[in-house]
Design a protein around this motif. Structure first.
Motif, short mmCIF file in Angstrom:
data_model
loop_
_atom_site.label_atom_id
_atom_site.label_comp_id
_atom_site.label_asym_id
_atom_site.label_seq_id
_atom_site.Cartn_x
_atom_site.Cartn_y
_atom_site.Cartn_z
N SER A 3 0.97 -1.23 0.22
CA SER A 3 -0.14 0.04 -0.16
C SER A 3 1.03 1.20 -0.08
CB SER A 3 -0.90 0.10 1.50
OG SER A 3 -0.41 0.10 2.59
N ASN A 63 -3.50 -2.14 4.80
CA ASN A 63 -4.40 -1.88 3.97
C ASN A 63 -5.55 -1.10 3.54
OD1 ASN A 63 -2.79 -3.09 2.46
ND2 ASN A 63 -3.55 -5.20 2.98
N THR A 65 -8.84 2.97 3.44
CA THR A 65 -8.39 3.87 3.11
C THR A 65 -7.65 5.29 3.78
OG1 THR A 65 -10.53 3.53 2.70
CG2 THR A 65 -9.00 3.15 0.93
N SER A 232 -12.11 -6.22 -0.06
CA SER A 232 -12.47 -4.73 -1.64
C SER A 232 -11.03 -4.61 -1.75
CB SER A 232 -13.12 -3.58 -0.86
OG SER A 232 -11.93 -3.68 0.57
N TYR A 233 -10.89 -3.25 -2.51
CA TYR A 233 -9.42 -3.65 -3.50
C TYR A 233 -9.56 -2.15 -3.69
CZ TYR A 233 -10.06 -8.35 -4.27
OH TYR A 233 -10.73 -9.23 -4.30
N VAL A 234 -8.46 -2.05 -3.61
CA VAL A 234 -7.82 -0.10 -3.90
C VAL A 234 -6.40 0.08 -4.66
CG1 VAL A 234 -6.62 1.71 -3.10
CG2 VAL A 234 -8.27 0.28 -1.47
N VAL A 236 -4.35 2.88 -6.98
CA VAL A 236 -3.70 4.71 -6.36
C VAL A 236 -3.65 4.95 -7.78
CG1 VAL A 236 -2.21 6.27 -5.52
CG2 VAL A 236 -3.16 3.82 -3.94
N SER A 256 -14.81 4.27 -3.46
CA SER A 256 -15.07 5.40 -2.63
C SER A 256 -14.03 6.05 -3.29
CB SER A 256 -14.44 4.42 -1.38
OG SER A 256 -13.21 3.68 -1.32
N LEU A 265 -7.00 7.84 -4.75
CA LEU A 265 -7.26 5.89 -3.93
C LEU A 265 -8.44 6.40 -4.79
CD1 LEU A 265 -5.07 7.40 -2.08
CD2 LEU A 265 -5.84 5.66 -0.57
N GLY A 267 -11.69 3.01 -4.50
CA GLY A 267 -11.29 1.59 -3.47
C GLY A 267 -12.66 0.78 -4.39
N LEU A 283 -11.78 -1.82 -11.05
CA LEU A 283 -11.14 -0.10 -11.05
C LEU A 283 -10.47 0.10 -11.82
CD1 LEU A 283 -9.99 -0.82 -7.44
CD2 LEU A 283 -12.32 0.00 -8.19
N ARG A 299 -1.42 -0.93 -5.89
CA ARG A 299 -2.54 -1.64 -5.76
C ARG A 299 -2.77 -2.56 -4.71
NH1 ARG A 299 -3.85 -4.25 -10.75
NH2 ARG A 299 -3.02 -3.63 -12.11
#
Length: 434
Positions: A3, A63, A65, A232-234, A236, A256, A265, A267, A283, A299
């Motif tokens: 992250s 991890n 947000t 869930s996934y992020v 950047v 998000s 970011l 999400g 995403l 990510r």
């Protein structure tokens, strides 16, 4: 898949526990909730210690947000309908107090803390927005209605909470852990009363606080029925716009947004652990459509414990246990929930009254619609005649092709392809190579 917080922070290291020891309060689990408990007990002058099976903040905390807000989806209308106005008011008050506590602490810590407005939006249901605003006004909170956002899609409406906050959680932890009684690489294998057995010694405590994300004791509390885990996934992005705030869809499978420095970011891609979902591809497709000039810098994926009624479980581990306490089920809102946990549990172990104890009590009713879904998932996967099996409670594991892991759809334990434990509640690796 580090992250952005891990890349831009440097956490200190702590020793391994190599002896038998006694303490007043033992905290098991070195994520944000456990560390905040340790910090508050240190401030209170209490003899305590914290043990972490790996490195501090090596699990979910790294991890997040990292939004600090008392606006947890459209929760207040639901709380009034299911629990009444007083419970809804106390829930809001607890989280506002948590936000204020962060404000105070972050004045002393360089952790990129900044106030931002927070928005919960609905893509297609204006009535949900209106009901949430009405609920907030009933309990005396001044929120605002918004019809449009600086995001690349239209909305039915949104509810705005002013002066919420965001930060870098690992910088924050780095700033408060100095001098705390912490041991890393010290896994608790068993609890015998209030004695914790580790690989290299026993810890005898008067009281124990469990902050291990998903509680690891199955014989008390029925957490294997009261919660499931949600993935869930992020992504950047660099060269993406500043959206000037924090934004979350009221739908569990929505998206998000927030900025950090010059990065955006995003999400989303959510699904129950062990099931299929949008993951990173959802995403990536969104970013390619709406921010074609942006570049993906980081990510990562994360996992959240979801409770039956949307309220965390903070307090006595179960009605049948004494001197054993828990903080879990943060429902994607781990920053404020961690602080609420620390404030509430510190009062409880010190024998002080706390006005929020009943709101978050883990012994409140379990007769909620989600209970049947959790039970059905467990039964189906217990009866599925495949291997490998999760060592936690024997459910059939599912192969996660996106993240190359074996995931448990019952309770969310995850393992590498070779069988090494990634995420709890399992406390050990698969029994044989998969």
């Amino acid at each position: 898949m580090n992250s952005v917080w891990k890349e831009k922070s440097d956490l200190p290291c702590f020793d391994v526990l190599n002896q038998d020891i006694r303490t007043d309060i033992l905290i098991i689990g070195g994520g944000l909730a456990g560390i905040l408990c340790a910090y508050m007990l240190e401030q209170a002058g209490v003899k305590y210690m914290l043990v972490e099976a790996d490195r501090i903040c090596s699990g979910i905390t790294k991890n997040t947000t990292a939004k600090i807000t008392s606006q947890h989806g459209f929760v207040y209308d639901k709380l009034i309908r299911e629990f009444g106005m007083e419970t809804a008011r106390l829930y809001l008050e607890a989280n506002e107090e948590a936000l204020n506590q962060y404000r105070k602490l972050c004045k002393m810590v360089n952790c990129d803390f900044e106030e931002q407005d927070n928005y919960i939006y609905s893509l297609d249901d204006k009535k949900k927005v209106e009901r949430e605003l009405a609920a907030l006004h009933k309990i005396g909170f001044s929120a605002q209605s918004v019809d449009s956002l600086p995001l690349p899609f239209s909305i039915a409406g949104a509810v705005k909470f002013s002066k919420q906050a965001q930060f870098n959680p690992l910088k924050f932890v780095s700033g408060i852990v100095e001098g705390l009684s912490i041991y890393e690489h010290t896994a608790v294998r068993e609890l015998i009363g209030t004695t914790a057995v580790t690989d290299h010694g026993k810890i005898t405590a008067n009281k124990i606080i469990v902050t291990t994300h998903f509680p690891f004791l199955n014989k008390h509390g029925s957490y294997f029925l009261k919660m499931y885990q949600h993935r869930s996934y992020v992504l950047v992005l660099e060269n993406a716009p500043n959206v000037e705030g924090m934004y979350v869809d009221e739908s569990q499978k929505g998206m998000s947004f927030r900025n950090y420095e010059d990065l955006l970011l995003i999400g989303g891609g959510d699904h129950r652990t062990g099931k299929k979902g949008g993951n990173f591809k959802e995403l990536e497709d969104f970013a390619n459509r709406h921010y074609p000039n942006a570049k993906i810098r980081y990510r990562w994926a994360t996992q959240d414990c979801m409770t039956l009624d949307g309220v965390p479980y903070i307090g006595s581990y179960s009605a049948s246990t004494t001197d054993l306490y828990v903080a879990t089920g943060f429902n994607k809102w781990g920053m404020t929930s961690s602080m609420v946990s620390a404030m509430l549990l510190t009062d409880i172990v010190l024998g002080k009254e706390n006005p929020y104890a009943e709101v978050f009590s883990p012994s409140r009713t379990i007769f909620r619609p989600q209970l049947a879904s959790n039970a059905i998932q467990a039964v189906v996967n217990l009866l599925t005649p495949t291997t490998p099996r999760c060592p936690h409670m024997g459910c059939a594991l599912k192969w996660n092709n996106v993240e190359q892991s074996w995931d448990c759809p019952c309770h969310g334990s995850r393992f590498t392809e070779e069988g090494k434990l990634i995420d709890n509640p399992s406390t050990g690796n698969l029994r044989k190579k998969v």
